[in-house]
Design a protein around this motif. Structure first.
Motif, PDB file in Angstrom:
ATOM      1  N   UNK B  81       0.837  -1.193   0.000  1.00 41.74           N
ATOM      2  CA  UNK B  81       0.000   0.000   0.000  1.00 41.74           C
ATOM      3  C   UNK B  81       0.877   1.250   0.000  1.00 41.74           C
ATOM      4  N   UNK B  82       0.417   2.260   0.660  1.00 46.02           N
ATOM      5  CA  UNK B  82       1.095   3.548   0.605  1.00 46.02           C
ATOM      6  C   UNK B  82       2.479   3.564   1.254  1.00 46.02           C
ATOM      7  N   UNK B  83       2.849   2.493   1.954  1.00 45.17           N
ATOM      8  CA  UNK B  83       4.174   2.532   2.580  1.00 45.17           C
ATOM      9  C   UNK B  83       5.277   2.562   1.531  1.00 45.17           C
ATOM     10  N   UNK B  84       4.980   2.099   0.312  1.00 43.41           N
ATOM     11  CA  UNK B  84       6.009   2.148  -0.728  1.00 43.41           C
ATOM     12  C   UNK B  84       5.649   3.214  -1.761  1.00 43.41           C
ATOM     13  N   UNK B  85       6.502   4.245  -1.889  1.00 44.47           N
ATOM     14  CA  UNK B  85       6.247   5.225  -2.942  1.00 44.47           C
ATOM     15  C   UNK B  85       6.554   4.573  -4.283  1.00 44.47           C
ATOM     16  N   UNK B  86       5.607   4.602  -5.201  1.00 48.46           N
ATOM     17  CA  UNK B  86       5.792   3.867  -6.449  1.00 48.46           C
ATOM     18  C   UNK B  86       4.969   4.549  -7.535  1.00 48.46           C
ATOM     19  N   UNK B  90       7.505   3.279 -12.597  1.00 42.32           N
ATOM     20  CA  UNK B  90       8.408   2.360 -11.908  1.00 42.32           C
ATOM     21  C   UNK B  90       7.796   0.956 -11.848  1.00 42.32           C
ATOM     22  N   UNK B  91       6.482   0.902 -11.619  1.00 40.41           N
ATOM     23  CA  UNK B  91       5.794  -0.393 -11.568  1.00 40.41           C
ATOM     24  C   UNK B  91       5.929  -1.129 -12.905  1.00 40.41           C
ATOM     25  N   UNK B 120       1.389   8.380  -8.642  1.00 33.55           N
ATOM     26  CA  UNK B 120       1.640   7.322  -7.666  1.00 33.55           C
ATOM     27  C   UNK B 120       0.585   6.222  -7.834  1.00 33.55           C
TER      28      UNK B 120
END
Lengths: 263, 274
Positions: B81-86, B90-91, B120
């Motif tokens: 979830x939001x804990x990883x900036x992505x 990048x995905x 994001x």
């Protein structure tokens, strides 16, 4: 230059942060906070084992931390309800370690140093060990980076792309054990998990990519180490906790900055 | 069918604890084929996908994948979830890095504006994220696309648009499509085969394409352009356990409205018997 204990302390703090920053990002992403705690607390047991058996402290710490990390990782792989299990493991390891240390005949162990670190007493030899360990962790993470991030994002997605999520978890487990062994002297068993989580959480608020978050966590951690040392020098506060206080301040600041930027 | 088999399973059995999740499932999918697996919740659909991909250990049976098979997997949702900036960009580059040109092309192919690349992932809508994940899966040049409930949370029109996209992609690239859906009766019209799963294969067959009938428009509304079809279950056995299918020879008795997608089934009976 290395003759100055403050310089050695600063270098030790920076070296520790270089490893805990990027690894801490994974701890945050994978919700492994308790995992870090359990492994770090086991390090005290490692010190007791090392002193009792005549092994080098570093080796004992590494072995026991690795054993704990592998245990926890194995349990996680079986889909257990982790909260309670990890809570039991983390706190039992801490208590057992302190009890074991007290049993050692004829050895006077500074318990405060084990729990909160003794960054001001870092020797040139310690420094070499810290940086070797930190660089090894960084090299490991850099080598596996893409696979690690993919496996963290979604295990099935990784699997379908030919990545074994179990292997990547093993990589993180190994990196965590090495980091704990490296950071014990610097920041102490109680605060290693804080050094993993707080800088990474601070970096999250302003980072835009996984790589940015990992890098920024290392920078924030190193900054907190230097600021904490300065604080400790000026106000005669305990060094390890001062470092974490500075990291926490960075967390609050970055939350505010992130909020401002998003408007 | 002369096309080479991409994945084949024989007697596939999966147990979880004492429960048997999948029991003696035979399955195959050939190059270029579109297979939709339907079944109620808890029928083992996702487990079947995981078993076919080699993620899920088997208690018995075998799964054979063509050596070197390139799989494009689209998960139902992402665990992180939001804990990883992505960012979406990048995905798309996980785990294999795409150039800026490739990224733009991948997004355009699934009908997303180029601006999505720098947003994001956590800020994307469910439908947008689904398409980004599809773009990511396609970027690897897959021989088979595997989609886990790709249309969950989409409305009828959104589903139809997604199915049309998949159909186009199959036509362009010739890749096979293996899709799982919890909708028992309304399936992608382009499906070559529908497999109804409930621990074992209950029945399988082709969907009935009824888009020509005026009643189709009444059922699905305008804008679906014939991409939805009905699947008529013909079950010749009964389950002891609670199962939300009406079993028994379908011709003999009227179909009951069912728990899952019930109205679609009732309509199917009325429509296709006409």
């Amino acid at each position: 230059m290395l003759d100055d204990f403050l310089v050695r302390a600063a270098l030790a703090g920076a070296g520790t942060a270089a490893a805990t920053g990027p690894l801490g990002a994974f701890v945050v992403w994978r919700r492994m906070a308790y995992f870090g705690d359990a492994t770090a607390h086991a390090a005290i047991l490692g010190v007791a084992v090392a002193l009792a058996s005549g092994l080098p402290v570093m080796a004992g710490t590494l072995l026991v931390a690795l054993a704990m990390a592998a245990t926890v990782s194995g349990l996680a792989g079986r889909g257990w309800a982790m909260d309670t299990t990890l809570g039991v493991l983390a706190h039992s390891a801490l208590a057992a370690g302190v009890v074991a240390v007290s049993f050692l005949p004829g050895v006077r162990v500074d318990l405060t140093a084990l729990l909160f670190g003794d960054i001001l007493a870092v020797s040139a030899g310690d420094l070499a060990v810290i940086w070797t360990g930190a660089l090894a962790v960084l090299a490991l993470l850099a080598w596996r980076w893409s696979a690690l991030v993919t496996a963290t994002l979604d295990a099935d997605l990784a699997h379908a792309a030919g990545i074994d999520p179990d292997r990547e978890r093993l990589v993180l487990t190994l990196a965590l054990a090495v980091t704990v062994a490296v950071a014990l002297k610097v920041i102490g068993a109680l605060l290693i998990a804080a050094m993993l989580i707080v800088p990474a959480a601070a970096a999250r608020a302003v980072a835009q990519s996984p790589e940015g978050m990992a890098l920024l966590a290392a920078v924030i951690g190193a900054g907190a180490a230097l600021a904490g040392l300065a604080l400790s020098w000026r106000l005669d506060t305990p060094a390890g906790p001062s470092v974490i206080v500075c990291a926490a301040a960075a967390f609050v600041l970055s939350l505010a900055a992130g909020r401002l930027r998003r408007g | 069918m002369t096309a080479p088999r991409l994945i084949e399973a024989r007697g596939l059995t999966v147990r979880r604890g004492a429960a048997t999740v999948l029991d003696g499932v035979d399955f195959r999918i050939a190059a270029g084929e579109i297979v939709t697996v339907v079944g109620p919740n808890g029928s083992g659909k996702s487990t079947l996908l995981r078993a076919l991909l080699g993620i899920q250990p088997l208690a018995a049976g075998s799964v054979t994948r063509r050596p070197g098979l390139r799989v494009g997997y689209v998960p139902q949702k992402l665990a992180v979830d939001r804990t990883m900036p992505l960012t979406a960009r990048r995905l798309l580059s996980l785990p294999r890095r795409l150039s800026a040109t490739q990224t733009a092309a991948a997004l355009a192919r699934v009908g997303l504006p180029a601006g999505v690349a720098d947003r994001q992932v956590a800020d994307l809508s469910g439908g947008q994220l689904q398409r980004v994940l599809l773009a990511r899966a396609l970027a690897g040049g897959p021989e088979i696309l595997v989609l886990d409930e790709p249309t969950q949370g989409l409305d009828q029109t959104g589903k139809a648009a997604f199915y049309r996209l998949i159909e186009d992609i199959r036509r362009e690239t010739g890749c096979a499509v293996l899709m799982v859906s919890h909708e028992l009766h309304v399936v992608m019209a382009a499906s070559d085969r529908v497999v109804c799963l409930n621990g074992h294969v209950c029945c399988e067959g082709a969907p009935q394409v009824v888009s020509a009938a005026p009643e189709y428009r009444a059922l699905f509304g305008p804008g679906t352009q014939g991409s939805l079809a009905l699947y008529r279950h013909v079950h010749d056995h009964a389950h002891d356990d609670a199962h939300d299918h009406a079993h028994g020879p379908a011709q003999d008795r009227p179909r009951r409205a069912e728990a899952d997608g019930g109205s679609g089934c009732a309509a199917a009976g009325a429509r296709t018997d006409a």
